[in-house]
Write an enzyme that holds these catalytic residues in place. Structure first.
Site, PDB file in Angstrom:
ATOM      1  N   ARG A 165     -23.819  69.238 -97.987  1.00 20.08           N
ATOM      2  CA  ARG A 165     -23.488  70.095 -98.973  1.00 20.08           C
ATOM      3  C   ARG A 165     -24.927  70.933 -99.131  1.00 20.08           C
ATOM      4  O   ARG A 165     -25.469  71.289 -98.253  1.00 20.08           O
ATOM      5  CB  ARG A 165     -23.158  69.318-100.206  1.00 20.08           C
ATOM      6  CG  ARG A 165     -21.994  70.308-100.923  1.00 20.08           C
ATOM      7  CD  ARG A 165     -21.507  69.760-102.340  1.00 20.08           C
ATOM      8  NE  ARG A 165     -22.571  69.567-103.367  1.00 20.08           N
ATOM      9  CZ  ARG A 165     -22.075  69.204-104.599  1.00 20.08           C
ATOM     10  NH1 ARG A 165     -20.861  69.298-104.950  1.00 20.08           N
ATOM     11  NH2 ARG A 165     -23.023  69.072-105.526  1.00 20.08           N
ATOM     12  N   LYS A 220     -19.742  68.743-116.963  1.00 20.72           N
ATOM     13  CA  LYS A 220     -19.009  70.077-116.788  1.00 20.72           C
ATOM     14  C   LYS A 220     -17.542  69.591-116.728  1.00 20.72           C
ATOM     15  O   LYS A 220     -16.667  70.654-116.838  1.00 20.72           O
ATOM     16  CB  LYS A 220     -19.156  70.416-115.123  1.00 20.72           C
ATOM     17  CG  LYS A 220     -19.023  69.319-114.320  1.00 20.72           C
ATOM     18  CD  LYS A 220     -19.603  69.601-113.006  1.00 20.72           C
ATOM     19  CE  LYS A 220     -19.557  68.284-112.026  1.00 20.72           C
ATOM     20  NZ  LYS A 220     -19.924  68.881-110.443  1.00 20.72           N
TER      21      LYS A 220
END
Length: 371
Positions: A129, A34
């Protein structure tokens, strides 16, 4: 002209280093790409040196990977939005999931596309998360396993990215235990535990990773040679894979203290100046990059003899100290970059992207002007 350069020799070295490390521990690993923001030039080189699966959290980037290499296994490494089910199944061979309704949507879309879609069930291990609660894993697995065209290939977890919770041997053993319970409850075998990332590598080097953890996802350490756990570097790996280069557009001797009533600057700050510099002058260079493209705290000049003073939207000021004779307008200054500065620059349309190739000992530079 300002640009970011990818040094292929250093990247290949880091890739080979990690490949050997994981092979020694019989661990499969995937590249988290990414950071490259879907840049086709950089991705093309990555695909040339690696046969690993590629992970990303942006569908547009996975689409580019599939365009360049249709056979490469792509992994969507965050829980997908339900509305993206069609594109997830089309461009991601694997996705990380935590919600049954989303997986059901992926199942329905996989049936429509006549494909099997693989998933990794993410488990909460303290980072807070994404992840289902570990106690729910056996029943969640059972429910999901009944969906058509969905294949559960692993369980995984994420640490360190939000709250900075570090992995440890105890957490890895716990996750292995939860996987075993789910297997026994469902009378099945789950092929992978994907619990390793860049921050987990130091534990691997200390032989503190249980053998059940057999899959890592690596981004930062590949590109920067960093020991994320200890906020240092890994011996034997390169840190300077990326370099930012900016051209000098002005060199002038100026006072070291600005004149006039001071308010706040573009970023809302009120710069402070040392009284000892009152009445002194220095040679300052202005380069053609600014805070639209980078954050000053994430870069440093390669040369130790110059310093960054500050920046506005599209210009940065450099104190040349006693080195003004070494620079001319039109020269360039190179900067070291960390993860966040590369991410910011790769997202900037104003920063050109450049590949620096090394072939048989000879350097070949190719300028890539398209973002």
């Amino acid at each position: 002209m300002s640009y970011i350069t990818l040094n292929t020799q250093k990247l290949f070295h880091n890739y080979s280093f990690l490949n050997q490390l994981f092979a020694q521990h019989q661990i499969e690993w995937a590249i988290v790409a990414k950071l490259l923001c879907g840049n086709e030039k950089f991705l093309q080189y990555l695909l040339e040196i690696s046969n690993k699966e590629i992970c990303d959290s942006r569908l547009s980037n996975l689409k580019n990977i599939k365009k360049l290499s249709p056979k490469t296994q792509t992994v969507y490494i965050k829980p997908p939005a339900k509305r993206l089910a069609e594109s997830i199944v089309r461009y991601a061979d694997v996705s990380f999931n935590t919600e049954y309704d989303t997986i059901k949507a992926l199942s329905e879309e996989a049936v429509r596309q006549k494909k099997n879609h693989k998933i990794v069930i993410m488990v909460e291990m303290g980072e807070l998360r994404e992840g289902i609660m570990a106690r729910n894993l056996p029943r969640f697995y059972k429910k999901v396993s009944k969906l058509p065209n969905i294949k559960i290939v692993g369980v995984g977890t994420n640490l360190n990215c939000l709250n900075g919770i570090l992995p440890d041997q105890k957490k890895m053993v716990k996750l292995s235990h939860f996987k075993k319970i789910a297997e026994e409850y469902n009378q099945t075998a789950i092929p992978y535990i994907s619990a390793g990332s860049s921050v987990t590598i130091p534990l691997l080097l200390q032989n503190k990773i249980p053998k059940e953890v057999n899959h890592f996802r690596i981004g930062e350490t590949l590109f920067f040679g960093t020991d994320v756990y200890n906020d240092s570097v890994i011996h034997g790996m390169y840190q300077g894979v990326f370099t930012l280069t900016a051209e000098i557009i002005e060199i002038t001797e100026k006072p070291m203290i600005p004149a006039g009533k001071a308010g706040t600057n573009l970023t809302g700050d009120k710069p402070q100046h040392k009284n000892e510099n009152k009445g002194k002058k220095s040679y300052r260079a202005i380069v053609d990059v600014g805070i639209l493209d980078i954050e000053l705290k994430h870069i440093d000049p390669v040369s130790n003899n110059i310093d960054i003073i500050g920046a506005s939207s599209d210009m940065m000021i450099i104190d040349l100290h006693d080195n003004n004779d070494a620079y001319r307008v039109g020269d360039t200054i190179n900067f070291k970059m960390n993860y966040m500065s590369v991410l910011r620059a790769m997202n900037s349309d104003y920063i050109d992207k450049k590949i620096e190739c090394h072939i048989k000992g000879k350097e070949l530079k190719i300028l890539e002007n398209q973002n």
